[in-house]
Scaffold this motif. Sequence first.
Motif, mmCIF file in Angstrom:
data_model
loop_
_atom_site.group_PDB
_atom_site.id
_atom_site.type_symbol
_atom_site.label_atom_id
_atom_site.label_comp_id
_atom_site.label_asym_id
_atom_site.label_seq_id
_atom_site.Cartn_x
_atom_site.Cartn_y
_atom_site.Cartn_z
ATOM 1 N N MET A 6 0.864 -1.180 0.000
ATOM 2 C CA MET A 6 0.000 0.000 0.000
ATOM 3 C C MET A 6 0.900 1.230 0.000
ATOM 4 O O MET A 6 1.524 1.555 1.002
ATOM 5 N N GLN A 7 0.979 1.889 -1.138
ATOM 6 C CA GLN A 7 1.848 3.058 -1.299
ATOM 7 C C GLN A 7 0.989 4.321 -1.325
ATOM 8 O O GLN A 7 0.011 4.401 -2.063
ATOM 9 N N ALA A 8 1.361 5.290 -0.503
ATOM 10 C CA ALA A 8 0.633 6.558 -0.439
ATOM 11 C C ALA A 8 1.467 7.652 -1.111
ATOM 12 O O ALA A 8 2.662 7.788 -0.825
ATOM 13 N N LYS A 9 0.828 8.421 -1.986
ATOM 14 C CA LYS A 9 1.510 9.515 -2.690
ATOM 15 C C LYS A 9 0.586 10.727 -2.733
ATOM 16 O O LYS A 9 -0.621 10.622 -2.496
ATOM 17 N N VAL A 10 1.169 11.874 -3.047
ATOM 18 C CA VAL A 10 0.396 13.111 -3.195
ATOM 19 C C VAL A 10 0.565 13.626 -4.617
ATOM 20 O O VAL A 10 1.687 13.693 -5.131
ATOM 21 N N VAL A 11 -0.546 13.960 -5.258
ATOM 22 C CA VAL A 11 -0.517 14.573 -6.585
ATOM 23 C C VAL A 11 -0.489 16.087 -6.382
ATOM 24 O O VAL A 11 -1.445 16.664 -5.864
ATOM 25 N N SER A 12 0.611 16.715 -6.770
ATOM 26 C CA SER A 12 0.720 18.169 -6.576
ATOM 27 C C SER A 12 1.306 18.818 -7.821
ATOM 28 O O SER A 12 2.055 18.191 -8.574
ATOM 29 N N ARG A 13 0.951 20.076 -8.011
ATOM 30 C CA ARG A 13 1.497 20.815 -9.152
ATOM 31 C C ARG A 13 2.994 21.014 -8.986
ATOM 32 O O ARG A 13 3.727 21.123 -9.968
ATOM 33 N N GLY A 14 3.454 21.061 -7.736
ATOM 34 C CA GLY A 14 4.870 21.265 -7.491
ATOM 35 C C GLY A 14 5.740 20.154 -8.058
ATOM 36 O O GLY A 14 6.905 20.368 -8.364
ATOM 37 N N SER A 15 5.182 18.939 -8.199
ATOM 38 C CA SER A 15 5.935 17.818 -8.765
ATOM 39 C C SER A 15 5.645 17.637 -10.247
ATOM 40 O O SER A 15 6.034 16.641 -10.854
ATOM 41 N N GLY A 16 4.915 18.606 -10.851
ATOM 42 C CA GLY A 16 4.642 18.557 -12.286
ATOM 43 C C GLY A 16 3.448 17.716 -12.666
ATOM 44 O O GLY A 16 3.271 17.382 -13.839
ATOM 45 N N ARG A 17 2.600 17.373 -11.691
ATOM 46 C CA ARG A 17 1.448 16.528 -11.984
ATOM 47 C C ARG A 17 0.158 17.350 -11.931
ATOM 48 O O ARG A 17 0.121 18.473 -11.416
ATOM 49 N N SER A 18 -0.903 16.771 -12.463
ATOM 50 C CA SER A 18 -2.228 17.373 -12.347
ATOM 51 C C SER A 18 -3.215 16.269 -12.014
ATOM 52 O O SER A 18 -3.027 15.109 -12.391
ATOM 53 N N ALA A 19 -4.281 16.624 -11.280
ATOM 54 C CA ALA A 19 -5.286 15.638 -10.883
ATOM 55 C C ALA A 19 -6.029 15.103 -12.095
ATOM 56 O O ALA A 19 -6.373 13.915 -12.163
ATOM 57 N N VAL A 20 -6.279 15.963 -13.074
ATOM 58 C CA VAL A 20 -6.995 15.543 -14.293
ATOM 59 C C VAL A 20 -6.156 14.515 -15.050
ATOM 60 O O VAL A 20 -6.663 13.482 -15.496
ATOM 61 N N ALA A 21 -4.858 14.799 -15.191
ATOM 62 C CA ALA A 21 -3.979 13.870 -15.907
ATOM 63 C C ALA A 21 -3.878 12.537 -15.173
ATOM 64 O O ALA A 21 -3.905 11.466 -15.786
ATOM 65 N N ALA A 22 -3.765 12.588 -13.827
ATOM 66 C CA ALA A 22 -3.653 11.359 -13.045
ATOM 67 C C ALA A 22 -4.907 10.503 -13.192
ATOM 68 O O ALA A 22 -4.833 9.278 -13.330
ATOM 69 N N SER A 23 -6.073 11.136 -13.165
ATOM 70 C CA SER A 23 -7.332 10.407 -13.310
ATOM 71 C C SER A 23 -7.476 9.822 -14.707
ATOM 72 O O SER A 23 -7.891 8.671 -14.882
ATOM 73 N N ALA A 24 -7.127 10.618 -15.728
ATOM 74 C CA ALA A 24 -7.220 10.139 -17.108
ATOM 75 C C ALA A 24 -6.282 8.963 -17.332
ATOM 76 O O ALA A 24 -6.629 7.978 -18.001
ATOM 77 N N TYR A 25 -5.085 9.043 -16.738
ATOM 78 C CA TYR A 25 -4.089 7.993 -16.922
ATOM 79 C C TYR A 25 -4.562 6.672 -16.306
ATOM 80 O O TYR A 25 -4.477 5.624 -16.935
ATOM 81 N N MET A 26 -5.069 6.749 -15.069
ATOM 82 C CA MET A 26 -5.436 5.496 -14.404
ATOM 83 C C MET A 26 -6.737 4.914 -14.954
ATOM 84 O O MET A 26 -6.949 3.700 -14.913
ATOM 85 N N SER A 27 -7.620 5.755 -15.486
ATOM 86 C CA SER A 27 -8.900 5.258 -16.023
ATOM 87 C C SER A 27 -8.833 5.004 -17.518
ATOM 88 O O SER A 27 -9.838 4.633 -18.137
ATOM 89 N N CYS A 28 -7.644 5.219 -18.131
ATOM 90 C CA CYS A 28 -7.443 4.993 -19.574
ATOM 91 C C CYS A 28 -8.496 5.738 -20.397
ATOM 92 O O CYS A 28 -9.135 5.182 -21.309
ATOM 93 N N SER A 29 -8.692 7.004 -20.077
ATOM 94 C CA SER A 29 -9.727 7.795 -20.744
ATOM 95 C C SER A 29 -9.140 9.081 -21.303
ATOM 96 O O SER A 29 -7.955 9.376 -21.136
ATOM 97 N N ARG A 30 -9.996 9.875 -21.943
ATOM 98 C CA ARG A 30 -9.591 11.161 -22.514
ATOM 99 C C ARG A 30 -10.271 12.255 -21.709
ATOM 100 O O ARG A 30 -11.505 12.277 -21.583
#
Length: 569
Positions: A6-30
């Motif tokens: 069980m790995q816990a991580k934080v999605v933050s703009r400071g690390s170059g990520r976005s919540a929309v991109a993370a959701s799209a990536y894991m759900s294989c959607s556009r």
Amino acid sequence: MAIYHMQAKVVSRGSGRSAVAASAYMSCSRMYNDYDGIQHDYTRKQGLIYQEVMLPPMAPLEWNDREQLWNAVEENEKTKDSRLAREFVVALPVELDKDSNISLLQDFIKKNFVDMGMCADFAIHNTDGHNPHAHILLTVRPLNENGTWQYKTEKEYLCIKDGEEKGFTASEFKTAQKQGWEKQYRYKVGKKKEYLTSSVAQEKGYERNDKHPKSSRYGRQNPISEQWNSDEQLCIWRANWADAVNEMLARNQINATIDHRSFADQGITEQPTIHEGYIAQNMEKKGMIADRCEINRQIRADNKMLRELKAKVAKLAEAVEKSIPIIAETLEAIRNHMIFTQYHLLHNEMQKEVIHDWMNHFNPILNKYNTVKKKLKAKVTERKELNVKKEKTSILNPIQHIKLNQQLTTITEEIEELKSRKEQLIFQAECSTDKDMTNLSKKYDQMNNNLDILDSQDISLKKQLEKDAAAFREEKFRPEPEQYTELLDTRIQIRPDFRDKLIEQLKGTFGKYYDYHRRDIAANEVDYLNVEDPDVFSHRAWELKYQREQEMRRNQSARTKKRSHDMEL
């Protein structure tokens, strides 16, 4: 087998990520991100098994569409380093089918996250068919009853009263001010700058240097957010995941369990097997018999016994050649040495089985880890190159900027996926860090080397066993045929003492790894090699015992008759 991960991580703009991109990536959607205008298309990504959005009662119904949910999150977070979401990556039991894993996740997410007020977006992946796992994306900002976002933190002013410093929010300060609390401002005191209250500064005539009052560094955290972000809550979630998995395994009548605790907390201070071995200087502590130090120690003990045996044989040769007691002692001494040598061979065979099992277990993990590590390194290098390319791209070329941003977002999510996989492999290898994995790889090479050492040692032991067998046959046929029974009886009488000596030698050499079952197997194999039937010995031993008992009864009866005769006189 079921494993805990069980790995816990934080999605933050400071690390170059976005919540929309993370959701799209894991759900294989556009999905389209309104915040930065980037379209994220992962519809070609493979391995998606199931996906779902779960909401608390106060959340707007339109957030069942993950694109609207995470765009609402992105819109509400204003800073360039905002924390956008919390992500968990959990390993699912391979023993459970798809429906059971879905039910397990839904129940766990509802009880642990949604019921606490979080919006949850999760997906199950299994790219290669052997690694089912789930990504859980959670909102980090609490919701009000009307579905609006609460604050994460409030500004907290550090005020002074009678020398005591205390923090107050803007709403709390109105009441605190009436009680005599004062805000602190920075004033110029000589060449220094100090925080003072206005009343103290006016008395001394100091000039205010800054209009902003003194405040705590991160402000007053929302108590709900504070609970969600606490280490204690993370420990609870980790324990609850283990309980949920074990309950589902038991419900499906699967004999397996997982444990969320670290190996140290479980009381496991050593590796799962007793012969895993480390480098030479640590072998004495770990008990790895295949290591050079331990092997050499056994060889020295073996050679010492051999020298003693040769000295004894030489001494016996000086005695009467056909003395039955001397021949019996010689035979039992040679037999003892043969049993010791055969025990050593059996012990080495067990060692090799343990090492083979260990290597077969860790070899695929190490191979996968090295593959993932290479991919991760390549992806990180690729991202650096894209960032350099982005910096060199003119701001007058917005289309190229958007294209590069899309590529950067995609590769960032791929990096996060590879990091999660690497962490899972590290956990599977019972390690904690990359350094531990490097040490594990070195240990794997050492294990391979230990196998070669054991094979070489087995060759020497087998040659010694053949020499002892030849000496045994030569000594066994020294007496005349009519002396065989006498020789057998003498050997039966002295064998218990020789067996005790053998056990002492085995325990002295192999220590806590001595096994009396292995000793009995070695003895049987030696007797078979020497063409001796153990049943003949046991039957003759019973006959001798019976004869002694009968003799004792006759002697006792004779003494009784003598006492009766004396009494009559």
